[in-house]
Design a protein around this motif. Structure first.
Motif, PDB file in Angstrom:
ATOM      1  N   SER A 133      -4.608   2.985   3.942  1.00  0.00           N
ATOM      2  CA  SER A 133      -4.824   2.259   2.692  1.00  0.00           C
ATOM      3  C   SER A 133      -4.862   0.749   2.971  1.00  0.00           C
TER       4      SER A 133
ATOM      5  N   LYS B  20       0.803  -1.232   0.000  1.00  0.00           N
ATOM      6  CA  LYS B  20       0.000   0.000   0.000  1.00  0.00           C
ATOM      7  C   LYS B  20       0.834   1.280   0.000  1.00  0.00           C
ATOM      8  N   SER B  21       2.071   1.172  -0.461  1.00  0.00           N
ATOM      9  CA  SER B  21       2.970   2.333  -0.453  1.00  0.00           C
ATOM     10  C   SER B  21       3.062   3.038  -1.799  1.00  0.00           C
ATOM     11  N   GLY B  22       2.404   2.476  -2.836  1.00  0.00           N
ATOM     12  CA  GLY B  22       2.500   3.074  -4.168  1.00  0.00           C
ATOM     13  C   GLY B  22       3.162   2.138  -5.169  1.00  0.00           C
ATOM     14  N   THR B  23       3.137   0.847  -4.853  1.00  0.00           N
ATOM     15  CA  THR B  23       3.760  -0.178  -5.694  1.00  0.00           C
ATOM     16  C   THR B  23       3.218  -0.149  -7.122  1.00  0.00           C
TER      17      THR B  23
ATOM     18  N   MET C  78      -5.298   5.773 -14.199  1.00  0.00           N
ATOM     19  CA  MET C  78      -5.085   4.409 -13.690  1.00  0.00           C
ATOM     20  C   MET C  78      -6.361   3.824 -13.078  1.00  0.00           C
TER      21      MET C  78
ATOM     22  N   LYS D 294       7.253  -7.777  -9.232  1.00  0.00           N
ATOM     23  CA  LYS D 294       6.839  -7.059  -8.014  1.00  0.00           C
ATOM     24  C   LYS D 294       7.167  -7.924  -6.803  1.00  0.00           C
TER      25      LYS D 294
ATOM     26  N   THR E 277      -0.320   7.875 -16.087  1.00  0.00           N
ATOM     27  CA  THR E 277      -0.194   7.358 -14.718  1.00  0.00           C
ATOM     28  C   THR E 277      -0.812   8.306 -13.696  1.00  0.00           C
TER      29      THR E 277
ATOM     30  N   PHE F 262      -3.894   9.477 -11.335  1.00  0.00           N
ATOM     31  CA  PHE F 262      -4.849   8.637 -10.589  1.00  0.00           C
ATOM     32  C   PHE F 262      -6.071   8.326 -11.456  1.00  0.00           C
TER      33      PHE F 262
ATOM     34  N   PHE G 207      -9.666  -1.013  -6.258  1.00  0.00           N
ATOM     35  CA  PHE G 207      -8.267  -0.953  -5.810  1.00  0.00           C
ATOM     36  C   PHE G 207      -7.775   0.495  -5.780  1.00  0.00           C
ATOM     37  N   MET G 208      -8.032   1.235  -6.868  1.00  0.00           N
ATOM     38  CA  MET G 208      -7.648   2.643  -6.914  1.00  0.00           C
ATOM     39  C   MET G 208      -8.686   3.382  -6.090  1.00  0.00           C
ATOM     40  N   ARG G 209      -8.384   3.615  -4.834  1.00  0.00           N
ATOM     41  CA  ARG G 209      -9.382   4.083  -3.864  1.00  0.00           C
ATOM     42  C   ARG G 209      -9.455   5.597  -3.872  1.00  0.00           C
ATOM     43  N   LYS G 210      -8.518   6.274  -3.157  1.00  0.00           N
ATOM     44  CA  LYS G 210      -8.536   7.741  -3.116  1.00  0.00           C
ATOM     45  C   LYS G 210      -7.288   8.334  -3.741  1.00  0.00           C
TER      46      LYS G 210
HETATM   47  S1  PPS Z   1      -0.409  -3.085  -3.196  1.00  0.00           S
HETATM   48  O1  PPS Z   1      -1.694  -3.838  -3.019  1.00  0.00           O
HETATM   49  O2  PPS Z   1       0.477  -3.279  -2.051  1.00  0.00           O
HETATM   50  O3  PPS Z   1       0.248  -3.384  -4.441  1.00  0.00           O
HETATM   51  O4  PPS Z   1      -0.878  -1.555  -3.191  1.00  0.00           O
HETATM   52  P1  PPS Z   1      -0.011  -0.314  -3.676  1.00  0.00           P
HETATM   53  O5  PPS Z   1      -0.064  -0.228  -5.142  1.00  0.00           O
HETATM   54  O6  PPS Z   1       1.313  -0.323  -3.034  1.00  0.00           O
HETATM   55  O7  PPS Z   1      -0.818   0.898  -3.056  1.00  0.00           O
HETATM   56  C1  PPS Z   1      -2.133   1.205  -3.422  1.00  0.00           C
HETATM   57  C2  PPS Z   1      -2.353   2.661  -3.099  1.00  0.00           C
HETATM   58  O8  PPS Z   1      -1.697   3.478  -4.089  1.00  0.00           O
HETATM   59  C3  PPS Z   1      -2.663   4.335  -4.670  1.00  0.00           C
HETATM   60  N1  PPS Z   1      -2.324   4.621  -6.071  1.00  0.00           N
HETATM   61  C4  PPS Z   1      -2.239   5.867  -6.556  1.00  0.00           C
HETATM   62  N2  PPS Z   1      -2.365   7.070  -5.949  1.00  0.00           N
HETATM   63  C5  PPS Z   1      -2.276   8.174  -6.735  1.00  0.00           C
HETATM   64  N3  PPS Z   1      -2.055   8.139  -8.064  1.00  0.00           N
HETATM   65  C6  PPS Z   1      -1.914   6.942  -8.712  1.00  0.00           C
HETATM   66  N4  PPS Z   1      -1.708   6.930 -10.019  1.00  0.00           N
HETATM   67  C7  PPS Z   1      -1.986   5.752  -7.936  1.00  0.00           C
HETATM   68  N5  PPS Z   1      -1.894   4.427  -8.220  1.00  0.00           N
HETATM   69  C8  PPS Z   1      -2.110   3.766  -7.075  1.00  0.00           C
HETATM   70  C9  PPS Z   1      -3.978   3.550  -4.533  1.00  0.00           C
HETATM   71  O9  PPS Z   1      -5.092   4.371  -4.734  1.00  0.00           O
HETATM   72  C10 PPS Z   1      -3.814   3.056  -3.088  1.00  0.00           C
HETATM   73  O10 PPS Z   1      -3.909   4.116  -2.145  1.00  0.00           O
HETATM   74  P2  PPS Z   1      -5.250   4.550  -1.397  1.00  0.00           P
HETATM   75  O11 PPS Z   1      -4.835   5.558  -0.371  1.00  0.00           O
HETATM   76  O12 PPS Z   1      -5.841   3.333  -0.770  1.00  0.00           O
HETATM   77  O13 PPS Z   1      -6.128   5.148  -2.447  1.00  0.00           O
END
Ligand code: PPS
Length: 324
Positions: free
Chosen positions: A178, A88-91, A270, A146, A265, A267, A295-298
């Motif tokens: 997240s 949930k760190s931005g992977t 994606m 990953k 890329t 939000f 999955f793409m929540r906030k």
């Molecule tokens: S995982 O399941 O571990 O692979 O999840 P991970 O991808 O690390 O984290 C998911 C969170 O990243 C946010 N996300 C983004 N935020 C902004 N812009 C873009 N393009 C983007 N892509 C993924 C996703 O929304 C999850 O965060 P939260 O806070 O839950 O929305």
């Protein structure tokens, strides 16, 4: 956005698979170095169990699927590219950027709306039948992989092969929020505790891939060889991150390519892309459509303010930053 429901067939297949794994676990002798954690009734999927193994938390899915043997067998190649993180760190964000730097819009790597876990599979599970991911062994070079494994748990060849490793971090308070929503969303966990309960479990180091501090600090200690980027940098100046990543990978990009990658890329882009929003999970029954969002929540910096008081946020951050 239209929701997709799992077919009865898919649901039945998934339930059968989960039960088969639980039965396998019941029959197997749990190795001494897998210590089971107390069951937490907040996980409404009764089949999930957490274990501590070699300093990290894994589940019965990892144990029954033989992931440790899989890591031992895995041979990294010099052309491999790993995107690593605490969940949930931005992977997904960093993965999509790497994929686009390597493959452009389409090409040998498949199409951009192909589920990311097929284009960029997870190392941590071997066959990952349940997650419907592609095996890393089936991929052509350069393999994009990953992982949520801690630095010290990566197969040794990752470090000796010359493979490239990137790591993404995020404000730990936003990671925790997240994580909470993700645990609610996926049917293999179905977490139904409160946010403070999940947060305390996170701090105790009892969520999957914990402990958080050891995870992050383990990679940051190797920032001479690992490219470390942050979720907040991706928000503030994605073009610079794209250029840094491209330089690290030795794959120069033009200004037009940077502009296109930044655009694809966002939000919004994606979230619209079914491949990065993991919409196929609904059909597979991994998540229940319409229940917890997608999955793409906030995708925000600072959503933690809706879950922590200022004092709780400060204390959590202090805890997260303490050297371990
Ligand atoms: S995982 O399941 O571990 O692979 O999840 P991970 O991808 O690390 O984290 C998911 C969170 O990243 C946010 N996300 C983004 N935020 C902004 N812009 C873009 N393009 C983007 N892509 C993924 C996703 O929304 C999850 O965060 P939260 O806070 O839950 O929305």
């Amino acid at each position: 956005m239209a929701t997709v429901s799992a077919t009865d067939e898919e649901t039945a297949r998934r339930e059968q698979h989960a039960k088969a794994m639980a039965a396998k676990l019941a029959q197997m002798k749990v190795p001494d170095d897998w210590k089971i954690l107390p069951a937490d009734p907040n996980y409404k999927n009764p089949l999930v169990r957490h274990f501590r193994h070699r300093g990290t938390v894994l589940t019965n899915y990892h144990l029954v699927n033989g992931c440790v043997e899989h890591w031992a067998r895995f041979q990294a190649r010099p052309t491999d590219i790993f995107v690593a993180s605490f969940p949930k760190s931005g992977t997904t964000w960093l993965q999509e950027i790497v994929w686009r730097i390597v493959h452009g819009e389409t090409g040998a790597g498949g199409k951009a709306d192909t589920p990311l876990e097929y284009r960029f599979p997870l190392l941590d599970m071997p066959s990952a039948v349940n997650m419907e991911m592609r095996s890393v062994h089936e991929m052509d070079d350069p393999r994009l992989i990953k992982t949520h494994l801690m630095y010290d748990l990566l197969p040794p060849s990752v470090h000796t092969s010359g493979a490239k490793v990137l790591y993404v971090t995020r404000d730990p308070r936003d990671v925790c929020v997240s994580y909470y929503h993700f645990s609610r969303m996926v049917n293999y966990e179905k977490y139904r505790g409160t946010f403070p309960e999940l947060r305390d479990r996170f701090v105790r180091g009892e969520v999957m891939h914990a402990p958080y501090r050891e995870h992050v600090q383990g990679y940051l200690r190797h920032s001479d060889t690992v490219l470390c980027v942050t979720y907040e940098q991706l928000h503030a100046d994605r073009a610079s991150v794209v250029r840094r990543v491209a330089a690290f990978l030795g794959r120069p990009v033009t200004d037009d390519q940077v502009e296109s990658i930044v655009r694809h890329t966002s939000f919004g882009a994606m979230k619209e892309n079914p491949g990065t929003n993991f919409r196929h999970w609904e059909k597979k029954g991994l998540v229940t459509a319409g229940q917890e969002g997608t999955f793409m929540r906030k995708g925000q910096v600072g959503d933690w303010r809706n879950y922590f008081t200022e004092e709780e946020g400060d204390a959590f951050l202090k805890w997260a930053n303490e050297p371990v």
